[in-house]
Design a protein around this motif. Sequence first.
Motif, mmCIF file in Angstrom:
data_model
loop_
_atom_site.group_PDB
_atom_site.id
_atom_site.type_symbol
_atom_site.label_atom_id
_atom_site.label_comp_id
_atom_site.label_asym_id
_atom_site.label_seq_id
_atom_site.Cartn_x
_atom_site.Cartn_y
_atom_site.Cartn_z
ATOM 1 N N ALA A 4 1.691 11.880 -0.215
ATOM 2 C CA ALA A 4 2.677 11.066 -0.009
ATOM 3 C C ALA A 4 2.621 9.730 -0.507
ATOM 4 O O ALA A 4 1.220 9.009 -0.557
ATOM 5 N N GLY A 5 3.627 8.916 -1.004
ATOM 6 C CA GLY A 5 3.500 7.656 -1.474
ATOM 7 C C GLY A 5 3.429 6.536 -0.182
ATOM 8 O O GLY A 5 4.387 5.522 -0.377
ATOM 9 N N ILE A 6 2.605 6.874 0.717
ATOM 10 C CA ILE A 6 2.815 6.041 2.089
ATOM 11 C C ILE A 6 1.295 5.340 2.363
ATOM 12 O O ILE A 6 0.362 6.011 1.647
ATOM 13 N N PRO A 7 1.173 4.296 2.919
ATOM 14 C CA PRO A 7 -0.461 3.874 3.122
ATOM 15 C C PRO A 7 -1.220 4.764 3.576
ATOM 16 O O PRO A 7 -0.935 5.622 4.555
ATOM 17 N N GLU A 8 -2.383 4.812 3.253
ATOM 18 C CA GLU A 8 -3.326 5.803 3.689
ATOM 19 C C GLU A 8 -3.357 7.409 3.550
ATOM 20 O O GLU A 8 -3.877 7.989 4.266
ATOM 21 N N ALA A 9 -2.286 7.836 2.966
ATOM 22 C CA ALA A 9 -1.747 9.260 2.814
ATOM 23 C C ALA A 9 -3.096 10.027 2.043
ATOM 24 O O ALA A 9 -3.328 11.223 2.356
ATOM 25 N N GLY A 10 -3.666 9.352 1.376
ATOM 26 C CA GLY A 10 -4.984 9.753 0.554
ATOM 27 C C GLY A 10 -6.067 10.272 1.680
ATOM 28 O O GLY A 10 -6.895 11.155 1.206
ATOM 29 N N MET B 126 -0.709 10.158 -8.761
ATOM 30 C CA MET B 126 -1.381 9.189 -8.058
ATOM 31 C C MET B 126 -2.724 9.167 -8.775
ATOM 32 O O MET B 126 -3.671 9.848 -7.998
ATOM 33 N N ARG C 200 -5.912 1.000 -4.900
ATOM 34 C CA ARG C 200 -5.412 2.458 -5.511
ATOM 35 C C ARG C 200 -3.892 2.506 -5.633
ATOM 36 O O ARG C 200 -3.378 3.233 -6.468
ATOM 37 N N THR C 201 -3.251 2.096 -4.856
ATOM 38 C CA THR C 201 -1.748 1.979 -5.056
ATOM 39 C C THR C 201 -1.410 1.498 -6.091
ATOM 40 O O THR C 201 -0.463 1.668 -6.822
ATOM 41 N N ASN D 11 -1.877 3.644 -8.991
ATOM 42 C CA ASN D 11 -1.082 4.607 -8.866
ATOM 43 C C ASN D 11 0.384 3.953 -9.697
ATOM 44 O O ASN D 11 0.829 4.707 -10.517
ATOM 45 N N THR E 30 -5.392 7.518 -6.028
ATOM 46 C CA THR E 30 -5.571 8.254 -5.046
ATOM 47 C C THR E 30 -6.701 9.402 -5.664
ATOM 48 O O THR E 30 -7.616 9.346 -4.899
ATOM 49 N N ASP F 137 -7.002 1.280 -0.217
ATOM 50 C CA ASP F 137 -5.539 1.734 -0.331
ATOM 51 C C ASP F 137 -4.861 0.904 -1.172
ATOM 52 O O ASP F 137 -4.041 1.451 -2.068
ATOM 53 N N ALA G 264 0.904 -1.204 -0.137
ATOM 54 C CA ALA G 264 -0.057 -0.311 -0.015
ATOM 55 C C ALA G 264 0.732 1.182 -0.032
ATOM 56 O O ALA G 264 0.573 2.295 0.571
ATOM 57 N N SER G 265 2.153 1.366 -0.717
ATOM 58 C CA SER G 265 2.960 2.269 -0.620
ATOM 59 C C SER G 265 3.562 2.346 -1.806
ATOM 60 O O SER G 265 4.352 1.483 -2.095
ATOM 61 N N SER G 266 3.500 3.433 -2.871
ATOM 62 C CA SER G 266 4.136 3.309 -3.916
ATOM 63 C C SER G 266 5.545 3.979 -3.855
ATOM 64 O O SER G 266 6.273 3.558 -4.843
HETATM 65 N N1 ASP Z 1 -1.180 4.574 -0.508
HETATM 66 C C1 ASP Z 1 -1.062 5.426 -1.825
HETATM 67 C C2 ASP Z 1 0.316 5.403 -2.325
HETATM 68 O O1 ASP Z 1 1.155 4.883 -1.718
HETATM 69 C C3 ASP Z 1 -1.405 6.797 -1.277
HETATM 70 C C4 ASP Z 1 -3.063 6.895 -0.911
HETATM 71 O O2 ASP Z 1 -3.705 6.845 -1.842
HETATM 72 O O3 ASP Z 1 -3.147 6.725 0.254
HETATM 73 O O4 ASP Z 1 0.458 5.733 -3.434
#
Ligand code: ASP
Length: 482
Positions: free
Chosen positions: A416-422, A374, A454-455, A458, A377, A451, A339-341
């Motif tokens: 950010a490309g991290i979990p649940e940043a959206g 993204m 969508r990741t 992305n 996202t 997530d 879940a992290s791009s």
């Molecule tokens: N987790 C997504 C990503 O890393 C960002 C997000 O939509 O929360 O690309």
Amino acid sequence: MGEGVADGQMNYMRVGDEPFHPKLRSHSSRVPCEVGKKPLFCVAVKRQRRAMDAPRDTSMTESPKHNQSLTYWIAGAIVAAIAVALTAPEFAVHFEIGGELFLRALKMIVVPLVFTSVMCGVLGLGDVRQLGRPGATAVGYYLCTTVLAVVIGLIVVNVIRPGVGTVDPAVLEKFAQGAELPNGQTEAPGMGVVLENLALMLITDNLFAAAADTQLLPIIVFTIAIGALMTTMMDRVRSIATLVTEANDLLLRFVLALMKLAPIGIFCLVTARFGKAHADGRFFEEISQIGWYFAAVIIGLAIHGFIVLPLIYYVVTKKNPYHYMGAMSQALLTAFSTASSSATLPVTLECAESAGVSKRSTEFVIPLGATINMDGTALYEAAAAIFIAQAIGFDLTLSDQLIVAVTATLAAIGAAGIPEAGLVTMLIVLGAVGLPLEYLGLILAVDWLLDRFRTAVNVLGDSIGAAVVGTTIPDAEPTTPT
Ligand code: ASP
């Protein structure tokens, strides 16, 4: 790797199997690399010649079959992980540590790899002025596909209307009492603040702090600037150029080695997260509450990922997009699992290069894409805002929906490309049209799962972007500034 996936035929040559930049090789035959007056590309040519002359290390070169079998192993690991999580959730959560170790190993190389890869991209172009066209194409591609994703999200959620009459009023009442917002935020930032923050994201006052926080955008900006200067300094920085290109090859080899452990790491990541959700006991209850919303986002992501992006790929490259997606599958599965791009970035780079996308394109398009592009996202942010409005009976006019589209695009760029940043940047979208922020709680329960999907979209957007932009980078020889 210079040449592409010839009509879906994957070129499985690995980093180091051929000269670093094919155009440098061609240049070498024409321009002598004079001692004491060596342009950067001569340095690279010499290094490449050495690499070509050296006995071939086959330990890391893999046949397509082997590579494909790794994909099957990863896919099997995900299926097995979900099965274990659903049958024995208490047992499944114990795998968390294994997943965390794999994730850390991936994240560990993101920052150095972004630095070396973007630097190689700039040096490979030979002259930073050559960056203009691919740079503009990349940003243009990102913007267009992000807006397309938002439009798809809006259409799907307006057609399915997942929020109308589906959510139990008692549940709505619960959130109306106030719910905890992500990051402890209490209000949505205004548009001016959002734009200011986007601008501030470009430059950092402390490169090391940015690296420590995996803030990739300022690192990319810094690297492009330094790379640009290097192309003007020629022989005075040739040892740095050689070091960086060799470090880049080395890091990609590390990714290859790490991916051998991916089935185990991914099994641990997925089983622990699904097990945790199942062990809570409320997951199925919550997902059934907002099942239509979940379905709408998945349908939107599927349209974007399986129809729109492949169509763009086909129109631009005239190659089979699904073969390319197959070549990228390890990155897509890793994106789903982590879940992290950002954490997936090393795998995305490695897959795109193995798939034959122009190295000059992957090296700076993919890191930039992992940071600002993204699509998944953006689609989700637009769909979620409209869903919340539908659920609470908040009337959104057409111009409100336009505001949602614009803010969802900006929010996705800023995420950010991290979990649940959206989820955090969703506050911008809700705030822009005056939706009460506390109803974000309505979509919290399923966010961790959405997530993942969508990741993956992305990462697919970044990969297809690299292939599309790759076609615009001329094969002409680099011009070295004097
Ligand atoms: N987790 C997504 C990503 O890393 C960002 C997000 O939509 O929360 O690309």
